[in-house]
Motif scaffolding. Sequence first.
Motif, short mmCIF file in Angstrom:
data_model
loop_
_atom_site.label_atom_id
_atom_site.label_comp_id
_atom_site.label_asym_id
_atom_site.label_seq_id
_atom_site.Cartn_x
_atom_site.Cartn_y
_atom_site.Cartn_z
N LYS A 593 0.82 -1.21 0.00
CA LYS A 593 0.00 0.00 0.00
C LYS A 593 0.85 1.27 0.00
O LYS A 593 0.66 2.15 -0.85
CB LYS A 593 -0.96 -0.03 1.19
N PRO A 594 1.82 1.43 0.92
CA PRO A 594 2.64 2.66 0.86
C PRO A 594 3.53 2.73 -0.37
O PRO A 594 3.86 3.81 -0.83
CB PRO A 594 3.46 2.59 2.15
N PHE A 595 3.93 1.57 -0.92
CA PHE A 595 4.76 1.56 -2.12
C PHE A 595 3.94 1.77 -3.39
O PHE A 595 4.49 2.06 -4.45
CB PHE A 595 5.54 0.25 -2.23
N GLY A 596 2.62 1.55 -3.30
CA GLY A 596 1.78 1.67 -4.49
C GLY A 596 2.03 0.54 -5.48
O GLY A 596 2.10 0.76 -6.69
N THR A 597 2.14 -0.69 -4.97
CA THR A 597 2.40 -1.86 -5.81
C THR A 597 1.38 -2.94 -5.46
O THR A 597 0.58 -2.79 -4.54
CB THR A 597 3.82 -2.40 -5.57
N ASP A 598 1.47 -4.06 -6.21
CA ASP A 598 0.58 -5.18 -5.89
C ASP A 598 1.34 -6.47 -5.60
O ASP A 598 0.82 -7.37 -4.95
CB ASP A 598 -0.43 -5.43 -7.01
N ILE A 599 2.59 -6.61 -6.07
CA ILE A 599 3.38 -7.82 -5.81
C ILE A 599 4.78 -7.39 -5.38
O ILE A 599 5.50 -6.74 -6.14
CB ILE A 599 3.48 -8.72 -7.07
N LEU A 600 5.16 -7.77 -4.17
CA LEU A 600 6.48 -7.48 -3.65
C LEU A 600 7.17 -8.78 -3.24
O LEU A 600 6.54 -9.69 -2.69
CB LEU A 600 6.40 -6.55 -2.42
N ILE A 601 8.47 -8.87 -3.52
CA ILE A 601 9.24 -10.04 -3.11
C ILE A 601 10.48 -9.57 -2.36
O ILE A 601 10.94 -8.43 -2.53
CB ILE A 601 9.67 -10.90 -4.32
N THR A 602 11.02 -10.45 -1.53
CA THR A 602 12.20 -10.12 -0.74
C THR A 602 13.47 -10.39 -1.53
O THR A 602 13.45 -10.97 -2.62
CB THR A 602 12.22 -10.94 0.54
N GLN A 603 14.59 -9.98 -0.91
CA GLN A 603 15.88 -10.23 -1.53
C GLN A 603 16.15 -11.72 -1.70
O GLN A 603 16.70 -12.16 -2.71
CB GLN A 603 17.00 -9.60 -0.67
N ASN A 604 15.75 -12.53 -0.69
CA ASN A 604 15.95 -13.99 -0.77
C ASN A 604 15.25 -14.58 -1.98
O ASN A 604 15.80 -15.42 -2.70
CB ASN A 604 15.43 -14.66 0.50
N SER A 605 14.00 -14.15 -2.21
CA SER A 605 13.26 -14.65 -3.37
C SER A 605 13.87 -14.14 -4.67
O SER A 605 13.97 -14.86 -5.65
CB SER A 605 11.79 -14.24 -3.28
N TYR A 606 14.29 -12.88 -4.68
CA TYR A 606 14.85 -12.29 -5.89
C TYR A 606 16.11 -13.02 -6.34
O TYR A 606 16.32 -13.24 -7.53
CB TYR A 606 15.14 -10.82 -5.63
N GLU A 607 16.95 -13.43 -5.36
CA GLU A 607 18.19 -14.12 -5.71
C GLU A 607 17.92 -15.43 -6.44
O GLU A 607 18.72 -15.88 -7.26
CB GLU A 607 19.01 -14.39 -4.45
N ARG A 608 16.78 -16.06 -6.17
CA ARG A 608 16.46 -17.35 -6.81
C ARG A 608 15.97 -17.17 -8.26
O ARG A 608 16.05 -18.10 -9.04
CB ARG A 608 15.37 -18.09 -6.03
N VAL A 609 15.45 -15.98 -8.59
CA VAL A 609 14.77 -15.82 -9.89
C VAL A 609 15.19 -14.55 -10.62
O VAL A 609 14.48 -14.09 -11.51
CB VAL A 609 13.24 -15.81 -9.69
N LYS A 610 16.33 -13.98 -10.28
CA LYS A 610 16.67 -12.65 -10.79
C LYS A 610 16.83 -12.60 -12.31
O LYS A 610 16.73 -11.53 -12.90
CB LYS A 610 17.93 -12.13 -10.11
N ASN A 611 17.06 -13.74 -12.92
CA ASN A 611 17.17 -13.76 -14.39
C ASN A 611 15.88 -14.13 -15.08
O ASN A 611 15.82 -14.19 -16.31
CB ASN A 611 18.27 -14.74 -14.81
#
Length: 674
Positions: A593-611
Amino acid sequence: MVVKKKKTKAKPSQIRKTKPVKAHSIIKKKSVAVRSQPKSQFLSSAAENETRQAGSISHSVKSNFVASKWTIRNKLMVIISGLIMLSLTLMIFLASYFFKSDNEVRIKENNIKLTDVIGQKITSDINSLSNTLNVIATTLEQSPGSEVFLSRTVFKNDKNLISLGIYSVTEGGLSPVKTLQNYAFMQESDMSEATINAATRANVSFFRKSFSGATVIHNVSQGFKIPVIAISFPYVSSSGAKLILLAYSKIDRFLSIFQASGITETFMVSTDGRVLAHADTKLLMQGARFSDLPIVKAMISSAVDSGLTRYKNKNGEWFIGSYRKLGVGGIGVISTVPEDKAFEEVYNIQRRNFYLMIVVINLAVLIVFYFAKGLTQPILKLVGASRQIELGQYNLNITPTTTDEIGVLTNSFVSMAGGLLERESLKSAFGKFVNKEIAELAMKGDLKLGGERKDCVIMFTDIRNFTSISERLEPEEVVEFLNKYLEEMVHCVNEYHGTVDKFIGDAIMAVWGALRQTTNDTEQAIDCALAMRDSLIKFNRGRGSAKKPIIKIGIGINTGNVISGQIGSQQKLDFTVIGDAVNLASRVEALNKPFGTDILITQNSYERVKNLFKVEKMESIKVKGKSEPQVIYAVLGRSKDNKSLSSVKELRKFVGIDTPPPYNKKVLEKVDKV
């Protein structure tokens, strides 16, 4: 268990308000109705009902059923035992009469074929290794500093390689120019570079032959704790210098070919009779020599590449052997078969017994034909009934027609079908209240109290402004639209192989990896979130009135270690996941809500799928329970998807999210009061 932020003491200034009791009371009643009976009690009660109903079915079928003492087993024993006795008597007589002692031609042909096939395979492997080492050596020369990359690539692709290098000749022996070591394997095997260097110095007289253009294959296992073979090849550098390529490898790359197969024994030796590959690894570790074995002598002295011989070993046992010299490394493959086992004339006996068996079987068919006629009809009915069960049709219309084992089997089959029908009904009903996989584990009794540490992906979804929406609707209307919404979201979770852990009001907690783990759990969770985004857009079409408000959601995803399993007591169990990773996923969801987004992921998740996914890095924030600020990413879409969004600004326009007011870290941190 994650404590949802709606259920804490919230100040009026905070972004979320407590949801009205009216709407939640309806939802809570529904949840209580589903969970009013513990899983263990539910299963126990169902099992008792199943037993009682199966017993009643069985009793009704067996009420007029009396098993016959003259069973099929007795009938078959009398008939078949007489036929077998007659057959064996004639077979033994004819086997002794027709026994012959000559099968040498076939054994020799098999030996020749075996040595040819093994020889071709080894030659191919050695040539392939030579080509690979030449490519690596060229790369090392032309690309200085590529050692680290080559080490990772080479030893990852070839698990058998221990060390490889380029060596030059010196007065003292061999001098390494460039080397690559499989340090990971060497550490596991209590091996060091000193071990490799010692083996090189000890066998330098063999390896120096490669400077003259020869390929040398040598067993160096005595210097190691495992069977190891060294292979050296000639190599000319780009400057024209004569060098050699020396590789140390586990003999495993050859041992699988030389495993004992039946009565045939195969092994590989060098020109001086040293054993290079053998099914008995003790011989390799001892550096055994077979130079006194007659077939080895014959191979070494032979002017041709392959041959056959019959020989006697030092124990007086006769063997039939064949050999084949390979065109590389001066090595040969030998295959031997002991005569006392080879000449048992099993095949001759079987062939002659076949004709006799035809006569006996013809006689047996005439006798058994009339008896089998009475068996085939009920068996065919059972076959048809089994096919019905395969198709999920458990209502069978068959009854026993005999009083022997076929009748007992038919009776039991009908009882079993009744039990399966009730079990399927129970599983279908139970699967509506819990995940189907959990239901099946519970039905099997595989769910027990306790948990285990697992690497899981946790997703939280929540409807934005659900409080204000529920205030404008009647409780029945809230439940109706919420069920429709949850139907779409749960379909997405199931489609991407996730597990719905629980519903918390309008929120969904889903998990990947709790029941079964895959290598792409995080990818599937994010794909599920993107599917939820698309499903919500379709769901909102035609909505926008007071009674049908447009729904907006926030999704938070985190990957990390959790405790997964049955939490609770023996009277009431709940299969879930707990841990810091779950808490972080919940808190990340609240930041939408404060970011104005609908899907947020953490750094741990991002490292698994960054490509794999296109994301936009958001403001780092310090969340409760974490000492370091957390890096959060907004998911825009698939990287290779042409329809993927390009920025958060475009995302807001696409989804219909208003641009939030300017924020700072203190404002974001206030959101995380859970």
